[in-house]
Design a protein around this motif. Structure first.
Motif, short mmCIF file in Angstrom:
data_model
loop_
_atom_site.label_atom_id
_atom_site.label_comp_id
_atom_site.label_asym_id
_atom_site.label_seq_id
_atom_site.Cartn_x
_atom_site.Cartn_y
_atom_site.Cartn_z
N GLY A 16 0.79 -1.23 0.00
CA GLY A 16 0.00 0.00 0.00
C GLY A 16 0.82 1.28 0.00
O GLY A 16 0.36 2.31 -0.49
N SER A 17 2.04 1.24 0.51
CA SER A 17 2.86 2.45 0.53
C SER A 17 3.63 2.67 -0.78
O SER A 17 4.22 3.73 -0.99
CB SER A 17 3.84 2.41 1.71
N ASP A 18 3.61 1.68 -1.67
CA ASP A 18 4.29 1.83 -2.96
C ASP A 18 3.54 2.87 -3.79
O ASP A 18 2.31 2.80 -3.91
CB ASP A 18 4.31 0.48 -3.68
N PRO A 19 4.26 3.83 -4.39
CA PRO A 19 3.57 4.91 -5.11
C PRO A 19 2.82 4.47 -6.37
O PRO A 19 1.90 5.16 -6.81
CB PRO A 19 4.70 5.88 -5.47
N VAL A 20 3.16 3.33 -6.94
CA VAL A 20 2.47 2.85 -8.13
C VAL A 20 1.44 1.76 -7.78
O VAL A 20 0.29 1.81 -8.21
CB VAL A 20 3.48 2.33 -9.18
N ILE A 21 1.85 0.80 -6.98
CA ILE A 21 0.99 -0.34 -6.66
C ILE A 21 -0.05 0.03 -5.60
O ILE A 21 -1.21 -0.39 -5.69
CB ILE A 21 1.85 -1.55 -6.20
N GLY A 22 0.33 0.84 -4.63
CA GLY A 22 -0.58 1.22 -3.54
C GLY A 22 -1.91 1.79 -4.02
O GLY A 22 -2.98 1.35 -3.57
N PRO A 23 -1.90 2.78 -4.93
CA PRO A 23 -3.18 3.33 -5.40
C PRO A 23 -4.07 2.29 -6.08
O PRO A 23 -5.29 2.33 -5.94
CB PRO A 23 -2.76 4.43 -6.38
N VAL A 24 -3.48 1.36 -6.80
CA VAL A 24 -4.26 0.31 -7.47
C VAL A 24 -4.92 -0.59 -6.42
O VAL A 24 -6.11 -0.94 -6.52
CB VAL A 24 -3.38 -0.52 -8.43
N ALA A 25 -4.15 -0.96 -5.39
CA ALA A 25 -4.69 -1.80 -4.31
C ALA A 25 -5.81 -1.08 -3.58
O ALA A 25 -6.86 -1.68 -3.30
CB ALA A 25 -3.57 -2.19 -3.35
N ARG A 26 -5.62 0.19 -3.28
CA ARG A 26 -6.67 0.95 -2.57
C ARG A 26 -7.93 1.09 -3.42
O ARG A 26 -9.05 0.91 -2.92
CB ARG A 26 -6.13 2.32 -2.16
N ARG A 27 -7.76 1.42 -4.69
CA ARG A 27 -8.93 1.53 -5.57
C ARG A 27 -9.68 0.20 -5.64
O ARG A 27 -10.91 0.16 -5.63
CB ARG A 27 -8.52 1.99 -6.98
N GLY A 28 -8.92 -0.88 -5.73
CA GLY A 28 -9.54 -2.21 -5.79
C GLY A 28 -10.32 -2.53 -4.53
O GLY A 28 -11.44 -3.05 -4.58
N PHE A 29 -9.74 -2.20 -3.37
CA PHE A 29 -10.42 -2.47 -2.11
C PHE A 29 -11.70 -1.63 -2.01
O PHE A 29 -12.74 -2.12 -1.56
CB PHE A 29 -9.49 -2.18 -0.92
N LEU A 30 -11.63 -0.39 -2.48
CA LEU A 30 -12.83 0.46 -2.47
C LEU A 30 -13.88 -0.04 -3.46
O LEU A 30 -15.09 0.08 -3.21
CB LEU A 30 -12.46 1.91 -2.75
N GLN A 31 -13.46 -0.63 -4.57
CA GLN A 31 -14.42 -1.23 -5.50
C GLN A 31 -15.16 -2.37 -4.81
O GLN A 31 -16.37 -2.53 -4.99
CB GLN A 31 -13.71 -1.78 -6.74
N VAL A 32 -14.44 -3.17 -4.04
CA VAL A 32 -15.08 -4.26 -3.29
C VAL A 32 -16.07 -3.68 -2.29
O VAL A 32 -17.21 -4.14 -2.19
CB VAL A 32 -14.02 -5.15 -2.59
N PHE A 33 -15.65 -2.65 -1.55
CA PHE A 33 -16.55 -2.01 -0.58
C PHE A 33 -17.82 -1.51 -1.27
O PHE A 33 -18.93 -1.78 -0.80
CB PHE A 33 -15.82 -0.85 0.11
N ARG A 34 -17.66 -0.81 -2.39
CA ARG A 34 -18.83 -0.26 -3.08
C ARG A 34 -19.75 -1.37 -3.60
O ARG A 34 -20.98 -1.25 -3.56
CB ARG A 34 -18.39 0.62 -4.25
N MET A 35 -19.15 -2.45 -4.07
CA MET A 35 -19.96 -3.57 -4.56
C MET A 35 -20.78 -4.16 -3.42
O MET A 35 -21.98 -4.45 -3.58
CB MET A 35 -19.03 -4.62 -5.18
N LEU A 36 -20.15 -4.35 -2.26
CA LEU A 36 -20.86 -4.90 -1.10
C LEU A 36 -21.98 -3.96 -0.65
O LEU A 36 -23.09 -4.40 -0.34
CB LEU A 36 -19.89 -5.16 0.05
N ARG A 37 -21.70 -2.67 -0.64
CA ARG A 37 -22.68 -1.68 -0.19
C ARG A 37 -23.81 -1.51 -1.20
O ARG A 37 -24.99 -1.53 -0.83
CB ARG A 37 -21.98 -0.35 0.04
N ASP A 38 -23.46 -1.36 -2.48
CA ASP A 38 -24.44 -0.96 -3.48
C ASP A 38 -25.12 -2.12 -4.18
O ASP A 38 -26.31 -2.05 -4.49
CB ASP A 38 -23.78 -0.06 -4.54
N GLU A 39 -24.38 -3.19 -4.46
CA GLU A 39 -24.96 -4.31 -5.21
C GLU A 39 -25.43 -5.43 -4.29
O GLU A 39 -26.50 -6.00 -4.51
CB GLU A 39 -23.95 -4.83 -6.23
#
Length: 198
Positions: free
Chosen positions: A118-141
């Motif tokens: 998560g602290s990697d400047p390239v990989i971290g943002p991808v991991a965070r976006r992915g985790f938030l996609q999972v959160f949104r899917m659980l909440r919204d779908e």
């Protein structure tokens, strides 16, 4: 006359490489994995992997996106046609689907490696976006309540730790490990741990 070799379409070849990369990054981690190992696992040349993905870092980013996409597709595939709000049966269906997916150690460990970076400047943002996609899917779908989202994600991380650490093996000879498994996991997870330990 020499037989013609069948060319694999580019999209199919890309999927083949990403599947191989999931296994390699899962087994070796980001640091020890190489584009050469991925190429060998995919049965192609290393220059082809580099030409298609560029650096190892970019290959890992695409592999993480691919794995997160598989996770979301698995959850969506487990949803019933009509999803009632806060239904615990939907929670159980998604949980069972998740356990089946992460029995593939490559999927499990690629996700974990991504989140750990998560602290990697390239990989971290991808991991965070992915985790938030999972959160949104659980909440919204899946229409989980905030309490369900919390429980589902917390239990998922516990399952990840139990599977990745091989605690299923330890439980066979350690009564404390067996007790931990009994008090923190469902029958689905215990079956998965048993299969992963075989």
């Amino acid at each position: 006359m020499t037989p013609r070799t069948t060319r694999i379409p580019a999209d199919e070849r890309r999927e083949q490489i990403l599947d191989a990369a999931t296994a390699v990054f899962g087994e070796y981690g980001y640091v020890a994995a190489t584009t050469d190992r991925v190429a060998r696992a995919a049965g192609i040349s290393q220059p082809y992997v580099v030409r298609l993905f560029g650096t190892k870092e970019q290959l890992f980013v695409e592999t993480l996106r691919h794995t997160l996409g598989r996770l979301l597709a698995t959850f969506r595939g487990a949803l019933p046609e009509a999803v009632p709000e806060g239904d615990v049966e939907v929670e159980r269906l998604l949980g069972a689907a998740y356990v089946r997916l992460v029995e593939d150690r490559g999927v499990l460990l690629t996700l974990m490696h991504g989140f750990l970076m998560g602290s990697d400047p390239v990989i971290g943002p991808v991991a965070r976006r992915g985790f938030l996609q999972v959160f949104r899917m659980l909440r919204d779908e899946a229409r989980f309540s905030p309490e369900q989202v919390h429980r589902f994600l917390a239990d998922g991380m516990l399952i990840n730790t139990l599977l990745a650490s091989g605690l299923g093996l330890a439980a066979k000879g350690d009564p404390d490990a067996a007790q931990l498994l009994d008090c923190t996991t469902s029958a689905d997870v215990l079956d998965a741990l048993e299969r992963a330990s075989a």
